[in-house]
Design a protein around this motif. Sequence first.
Motif, PDB file in Angstrom:
ATOM      1  N   GLY A  53      67.565  54.084 104.889  1.00 16.21           N
ATOM      2  CA  GLY A  53      67.470  54.756 103.597  1.00 16.21           C
ATOM      3  C   GLY A  53      68.736  55.489 103.198  1.00 16.21           C
ATOM      4  O   GLY A  53      69.018  55.644 102.016  1.00 16.21           O
ATOM      5  N   PHE A  54      69.506  55.940 104.166  1.00 20.72           N
ATOM      6  CA  PHE A  54      70.742  56.649 103.849  1.00 20.72           C
ATOM      7  C   PHE A  54      71.929  55.711 103.624  1.00 20.72           C
ATOM      8  O   PHE A  54      72.972  56.161 103.179  1.00 20.72           O
ATOM      9  N   MET A  55      71.779  54.445 103.913  1.00 22.98           N
ATOM     10  CA  MET A  55      72.894  53.511 103.736  1.00 22.98           C
ATOM     11  C   MET A  55      73.016  53.105 102.267  1.00 22.98           C
ATOM     12  O   MET A  55      72.017  52.806 101.624  1.00 22.98           O
ATOM     13  N   PRO A  56      74.238  53.074 101.745  1.00 17.95           N
ATOM     14  CA  PRO A  56      74.434  52.713 100.331  1.00 17.95           C
ATOM     15  C   PRO A  56      74.457  51.195 100.135  1.00 17.95           C
ATOM     16  O   PRO A  56      75.489  50.596  99.814  1.00 17.95           O
ATOM     17  N   ILE A  57      73.313  50.577 100.354  1.00 21.20           N
ATOM     18  CA  ILE A  57      73.211  49.117 100.244  1.00 21.20           C
ATOM     19  C   ILE A  57      72.039  48.767  99.342  1.00 21.20           C
ATOM     20  O   ILE A  57      71.130  49.570  99.140  1.00 21.20           O
ATOM     21  N   LEU A  58      72.067  47.569  98.838  1.00 19.95           N
ATOM     22  CA  LEU A  58      70.940  47.055  98.066  1.00 19.95           C
ATOM     23  C   LEU A  58      69.945  46.394  99.014  1.00 19.95           C
ATOM     24  O   LEU A  58      70.319  45.886 100.066  1.00 19.95           O
ATOM     25  N   GLY A  59      68.703  46.385  98.650  1.00 14.35           N
ATOM     26  CA  GLY A  59      67.685  45.733  99.461  1.00 14.35           C
ATOM     27  C   GLY A  59      67.333  46.510 100.713  1.00 14.35           C
ATOM     28  O   GLY A  59      67.123  45.920 101.775  1.00 14.35           O
ATOM     29  N   GLN A  60      67.248  47.828 100.601  1.00 14.92           N
ATOM     30  CA  GLN A  60      66.966  48.651 101.770  1.00 14.92           C
ATOM     31  C   GLN A  60      65.604  48.326 102.377  1.00 14.92           C
ATOM     32  O   GLN A  60      65.481  48.268 103.596  1.00 14.92           O
ATOM     33  N   MET A  61      64.596  48.119 101.533  1.00 17.58           N
ATOM     34  CA  MET A  61      63.256  47.839 102.064  1.00 17.58           C
ATOM     35  C   MET A  61      63.233  46.502 102.795  1.00 17.58           C
ATOM     36  O   MET A  61      62.616  46.381 103.855  1.00 17.58           O
ATOM     37  N   PHE A  62      63.878  45.507 102.233  1.00 17.43           N
ATOM     38  CA  PHE A  62      63.921  44.199 102.879  1.00 17.43           C
ATOM     39  C   PHE A  62      64.613  44.288 104.239  1.00 17.43           C
ATOM     40  O   PHE A  62      64.137  43.743 105.231  1.00 17.43           O
ATOM     41  N   LEU A  63      65.721  45.012 104.300  1.00 19.28           N
ATOM     42  CA  LEU A  63      66.433  45.199 105.562  1.00 19.28           C
ATOM     43  C   LEU A  63      65.591  46.003 106.550  1.00 19.28           C
ATOM     44  O   LEU A  63      65.565  45.690 107.740  1.00 19.28           O
ATOM     45  N   ALA A  64      64.885  47.021 106.070  1.00 23.38           N
ATOM     46  CA  ALA A  64      64.026  47.823 106.949  1.00 23.38           C
ATOM     47  C   ALA A  64      62.896  46.975 107.528  1.00 23.38           C
ATOM     48  O   ALA A  64      62.575  47.093 108.719  1.00 23.38           O
ATOM     49  N   VAL A  65      62.314  46.112 106.723  1.00 23.88           N
ATOM     50  CA  VAL A  65      61.257  45.223 107.217  1.00 23.88           C
ATOM     51  C   VAL A  65      61.819  44.263 108.261  1.00 23.88           C
ATOM     52  O   VAL A  65      61.218  44.060 109.324  1.00 23.88           O
ATOM     53  N   ALA A  66      62.971  43.675 107.970  1.00 24.15           N
ATOM     54  CA  ALA A  66      63.573  42.730 108.923  1.00 24.15           C
ATOM     55  C   ALA A  66      63.902  43.422 110.242  1.00 24.15           C
ATOM     56  O   ALA A  66      63.628  42.877 111.323  1.00 24.15           O
TER      57      ALA A  66
END
Length: 174
Positions: A53-66
């Motif tokens: 959540g603190f990373m300035p990236i797009l698709g945070q939820m998708f990355l968190a799920v992966a």
Amino acid sequence: MPRRFLKRIMPDHNTMREHPHLRKFGQRLTEPRLWHLNRRSVAGGMALGLFIGFMPILGQMFLAVALAIWFRVNLPVASMAVWITNPFTVAPIYFYAYKLGAWVLQVPVGQYAFSLSWEWFSKEFLSIWQPLLVGCVICGTIAAILGILFVRLGWRLVVIRSWLQRQHKNKSRS
């Protein structure tokens, strides 16, 4: 027990498995450890979600799920914890992360006027990306550690309180 509270607020795992975006993960979503509500799994999901959540990236939820699937931590908690950065909190979080990164890298904090344009990204962002990224990694790491401590300590306190209440109830019956 914290488990009862979490079961009430968490989405149903069958509903999440049928979600169109989550179907891409296939049979990996049937892993029981992704859905278990125990202290270790929830703390890991919280830490993972807060860090991402603190990373300035797009698709945070998708990355968190992966990553929750990869590390086998609680998937719903990880996907909900990324919402620490939401439309209301994203500007102050990234501003202070930039200031922290600039302080760590000993770079002077500049006065930048943000505008959502390609010109701003091609010129201004190139001068702030390093302090921003360093600050985000530091803040994300601190938030993840605090998330683990908070969940584990909170879980432990709730279990002890529940145990003491049961013990008191049993004494009063005797």
